[in-house]
Enzyme design. Structure first.
Site, PDB file in Angstrom:
ATOM      1  N   HIS A  65      10.506  13.748 -11.474  1.00  0.00           N
ATOM      2  CA  HIS A  65       9.579  14.645 -11.315  1.00  0.00           C
ATOM      3  C   HIS A  65       9.058  14.374  -9.840  1.00  0.00           C
ATOM      4  O   HIS A  65       9.844  13.992  -9.030  1.00  0.00           O
ATOM      5  CB  HIS A  65       8.098  13.896 -12.029  1.00  0.00           C
ATOM      6  CG  HIS A  65       8.346  13.013 -11.788  1.00  0.00           C
ATOM      7  ND1 HIS A  65       7.865  12.224 -12.386  1.00  0.00           N
ATOM      8  CD2 HIS A  65       6.687  13.018 -11.260  1.00  0.00           C
ATOM      9  CE1 HIS A  65       7.395  10.760 -11.802  1.00  0.00           C
ATOM     10  NE2 HIS A  65       6.708  11.279 -10.980  1.00  0.00           N
TER      11      HIS A  65
ATOM     12  N   HIS B 247       4.798  12.900  -4.103  1.00  0.00           N
ATOM     13  CA  HIS B 247       6.081  11.538  -4.024  1.00  0.00           C
ATOM     14  C   HIS B 247       6.891  12.285  -5.243  1.00  0.00           C
ATOM     15  O   HIS B 247       6.410  13.775  -5.167  1.00  0.00           O
ATOM     16  CB  HIS B 247       5.169  10.300  -4.444  1.00  0.00           C
ATOM     17  CG  HIS B 247       4.646  10.564  -5.854  1.00  0.00           C
ATOM     18  ND1 HIS B 247       3.849   9.805  -6.433  1.00  0.00           N
ATOM     19  CD2 HIS B 247       5.824  10.070  -7.319  1.00  0.00           C
ATOM     20  CE1 HIS B 247       3.738  10.192  -7.772  1.00  0.00           C
ATOM     21  NE2 HIS B 247       4.958  10.325  -8.630  1.00  0.00           N
TER      22      HIS B 247
ATOM     23  N   GLU C  64       9.381   6.986  -5.884  1.00  0.00           N
ATOM     24  CA  GLU C  64       9.019   6.317  -6.808  1.00  0.00           C
ATOM     25  C   GLU C  64       9.957   6.051  -7.573  1.00  0.00           C
ATOM     26  O   GLU C  64      11.315   7.018  -8.402  1.00  0.00           O
ATOM     27  CB  GLU C  64       7.831   7.078  -8.179  1.00  0.00           C
ATOM     28  CG  GLU C  64       7.881   6.628  -9.324  1.00  0.00           C
ATOM     29  CD  GLU C  64       6.511   7.634 -10.394  1.00  0.00           C
ATOM     30  OE1 GLU C  64       6.314   8.147 -10.176  1.00  0.00           O
ATOM     31  OE2 GLU C  64       5.960   6.883 -11.110  1.00  0.00           O
TER      32      GLU C  64
END
Lengths: 134, 134
Positions: A7, A79, A130
């Site tokens: 994502h 992010h 991430e």
């Protein structure tokens, strides 16, 4: 090592307003809001078929996105999240290469119920990364 | 209307260095650099299987990412690109909803040889949005 783009997270000051933009203006399907007090955010996900957009709104005191929104009051890209097959092996390889793993270096359980780690933007062209166990 | 997440673009001050980070530190496959003088950037693509990361370095005078890199000297996430089935219908729907389409509103040919448009960040939670004809 690098797997799928799980994502892209966008921090927003008003989750309801941002959800309405994606739903009404862009014609996207937006999930119901999910409060994650242990991460200091409320999230919705937008399924793009191949990946997801995660909209993040601060929740509670000391939200980890509060300072980002102070610098970017309208919101902005916060992010990117990549999947890895083995998050501990990925962490060890990254640490050995000199990359800075945030926090205590131990994976936490993320919004999808899987272990996640964050990598400092200074090592990745100014982008907070991430990693999520696939 | 909103289709697949085609790519996430990250502006970088040094394309060779950023490519090396993705290739060597993250173990990704990075394409050869592609100069796009008509867009004022040199790009590489990183295939994540389901989507792509596009690394952008300024090319020539007046690059559209020059001011972004002045504000973010280490680089950072620059835009997201969504696919749409019909870019002219999408543009007309967006304009009718009050969204600001950048430039003269006519699609240009993007890095993948397909028509693209950019939407002003003010309408999308501080995020520059590219639409690409699927």
């Amino acid at each position: 090592m690098l797997g799928r783009l799980n994502h892209v997270a966008i921090a927003v000051p008003d989750l309801a307003a941002a959800s309405a933009v994606y739903r009404d203006t862009l014609g996207a399907t937006v999930s119901a809001p999910q409060a994650l007090p242990e991460h200091g955010v409320t999230v919705v996900f937008i399924d793009t078929g191949n990946s997801k957009i995660e909209l993040l709104e601060p929740l509670g005191q000391g939200s980890p996105i509060a300072s980002f929104l102070e610098k970017n009051p309208s919101g902005g890209m916060h992010h990117v999240c990549y999947e890895v097959d083995d998050i501990l092996a990925a962490r060890d390889r990254l640490k050995a290469s000199g990359a800075c793993v945030l926090g205590d270096g131990e994976p936490r359980i993320g919004a999808h119920g899987k272990p996640v780690l964050f990598l400092h933007p200074k090592d990745f062209a100014g982008t907070l990364v991430e990693l999520e166990q696939a």
